[in-house]
Enzyme design. Sequence first.
Site, mmCIF file in Angstrom:
data_model
loop_
_atom_site.group_PDB
_atom_site.id
_atom_site.type_symbol
_atom_site.label_atom_id
_atom_site.label_comp_id
_atom_site.label_asym_id
_atom_site.label_seq_id
_atom_site.Cartn_x
_atom_site.Cartn_y
_atom_site.Cartn_z
ATOM 1 C CG ASP A 27 38.401 34.915 40.509
ATOM 2 O OD1 ASP A 27 37.624 35.857 40.278
ATOM 3 O OD2 ASP A 27 39.399 34.667 39.817
ATOM 4 C CD GLU A 50 27.890 41.192 40.704
ATOM 5 O OE1 GLU A 50 28.775 40.315 40.749
ATOM 6 O OE2 GLU A 50 26.931 41.170 39.876
ATOM 7 C CG HIS A 113 39.445 36.260 35.132
ATOM 8 N ND1 HIS A 113 40.623 35.803 35.670
ATOM 9 C CD2 HIS A 113 38.543 36.246 36.153
ATOM 10 C CE1 HIS A 113 40.443 35.513 36.949
ATOM 11 N NE2 HIS A 113 39.183 35.775 37.266
ATOM 12 C CG HIS A 114 36.340 39.230 36.433
ATOM 13 N ND1 HIS A 114 35.443 38.667 35.571
ATOM 14 C CD2 HIS A 114 36.222 38.531 37.599
ATOM 15 C CE1 HIS A 114 34.813 37.672 36.175
ATOM 16 N NE2 HIS A 114 35.269 37.559 37.399
ATOM 17 N N GLY A 409 15.604 57.719 41.313
ATOM 18 C CA GLY A 409 14.429 57.217 40.613
ATOM 19 C C GLY A 409 14.641 55.952 39.814
ATOM 20 C CG ASP A 436 2.940 45.587 36.153
ATOM 21 O OD1 ASP A 436 3.105 46.796 36.410
ATOM 22 O OD2 ASP A 436 2.257 45.192 35.181
ATOM 23 C CG ASN A 463 -0.069 49.480 36.848
ATOM 24 O OD1 ASN A 463 0.923 48.895 36.414
ATOM 25 N ND2 ASN A 463 0.011 50.549 37.614
ATOM 26 N N GLY A 465 1.975 47.048 32.952
ATOM 27 C CA GLY A 465 3.085 47.788 32.363
ATOM 28 C C GLY A 465 3.424 49.067 33.088
ATOM 29 C CD GLU A 469 8.391 55.844 32.137
ATOM 30 O OE1 GLU A 469 8.277 56.935 31.562
ATOM 31 O OE2 GLU A 469 9.309 55.604 32.936
#
Length: 580
Positions: A27, A50, A113-114, A409, A436, A463, A465, A469
């Site tokens: 708004d 956003e 608000h916000h 990254g 993925d 793969n 996951g 990591e």
Amino acid sequence: MRMQIGAFLARRLTEAGVRHLFGVPGDFNLSFLEQIQEADGIEFVGNCNELNAAYAADGYARTSGIAALVTTFGVGDLGAIGGIAGAYAENVPVVHITGTPPLHAVNSRALVHHTLVNGDYDNIGRCMSEFTVAQTRITPANAAFEIDRVLRSCWLERRPVHLQLPSDVTHVVVEVPEAPLMLADPSSDPHQLREATRRIVEALASARFPAIVVDADADRFGVTELVQKLAEKCSIPCASLTPAKSALNETSRHYVGTYVGAASAEPVRSIVENADCLIGVGLRFTDTSTALFSQHFNPEAFIDLRRHDLSLGTTQIPGVTLRDVLARVVDDAQPVVRERATQALAAASDALPASSGNVPLTHAALWPRIRRFLKPRDVILGEAGTSHASLSAMKLPPGATYIAQPIWGAIGYTLPALFGSLVGTPSRRHLLFIGDGSFQLTAQELSSILRRDLKPVIFLLNNSGYTIERLILGEHSAYNDVANWHYAGLPHAFDRRERALSLVVETVADLEAALNRAESAEHLVFIELKLPMMDAPESLKKFADIFADFDYGERGPRNPSKLVASEAPAHGHSLTDETA
């Protein structure tokens, strides 16, 4: 000239080269978006959230020069802040416009608000100031000056800026300049430029083994053509750091490959580290671009060219710009013919690994076929992890652009960045390679791509996951798992018009058939590649090992065997991975 403030901002954006404005309506920014709809030469492009809008603006800027996004105050700004911070880290010029509560509410500290309902309207600006090079809140008194100042700062530094536009001032009429906005780098001090040029030309003339290394600023500040002219004129081998992948023509006879410190291919490492005159163009030695700060060269032979100054060894010369220095050196340097340097990246070849037919797909079989699939002028996006590790080591065809985010990254960056680049340069073929786990962070932006009937080829590496990591820590840990979506079905879930080709690849034969179909497809192509969970390029496995040591140290969970004997368990048994 007199104009409404919002109309003047729209005009200045188009004069800066912004043709599309990404974002999410709210708004407090609707009055400005109404003016964007009426403006010539600029179009609002909605995003799903956003953060995706910030990533899309980043991708747009990388292929179109400069970008802009609009959010609403507070919730919208903080939703976008991660993407804006990434653009700051990666030196990408993005104009962030936020619609704020009306000026009368700000001045009276109204609890609207916000906001945090504490009357503080400066907290968001303080947050954004950490990740932008210029900030302002527009008022009728400062609009004409501040809009130009902030936009020029964005271009000067090639980094994001933050502009707050209160909802009740957008249609206020003010005096504005008639002259168009000029975005130009500052000129160099003539004496300093002559002195810098003389010293660099002399250093090149006396060098037996010169070399050039470029970073992303060579592309951001538009000097890659000058670098290549200098390399050609003086027969100088050139290398790039990882963030500058594709900045130089990788098929040039003077391009030798990517320099990654101790992790470099030996020919590249030898050329750079043994150079008796090493010219750096906008270099930033980060952990990921130097294999944990393992770069090594003679500091006395190092000429460090930066945006607005330079150094030769320990001598600093301010007041000279990157473009001016390189242009003068290209003009003044004497032509030299040297033996051609060795290229470390393999040339594109039709030779493929022996695996074929119904053999399960692996990275070893995948990437040579992808290399053959690439074309000149492709825009190629590589998500952090297995995709980036493989693509950054591959020689790209002439005119190709590579987009990644190796410094910030943020996983999930490349899908909305793909959308942004597609909006800005739809005539170029775009290829996205994303895992993925990363895809699940920003998957909904696939619907924006389909909504505009854009036609990339998306490779989803499934793969199971977070493989990167898992390689660092937690191979079998649940925190590295993700839900196994029906990925190939998502283009049809996101678009009722059925304008996408979705394919699932499990074998080498499947891959070859999918690539053939992608060549002739008329709409978006989505290819889900099913790969073994722990399969990865060798370079990524080495990366994971050294970063595990760096992140957790010798006493960390990846290195229990390095505990000294006196600190071992009292019962005398060695500490195992399980007990660690």
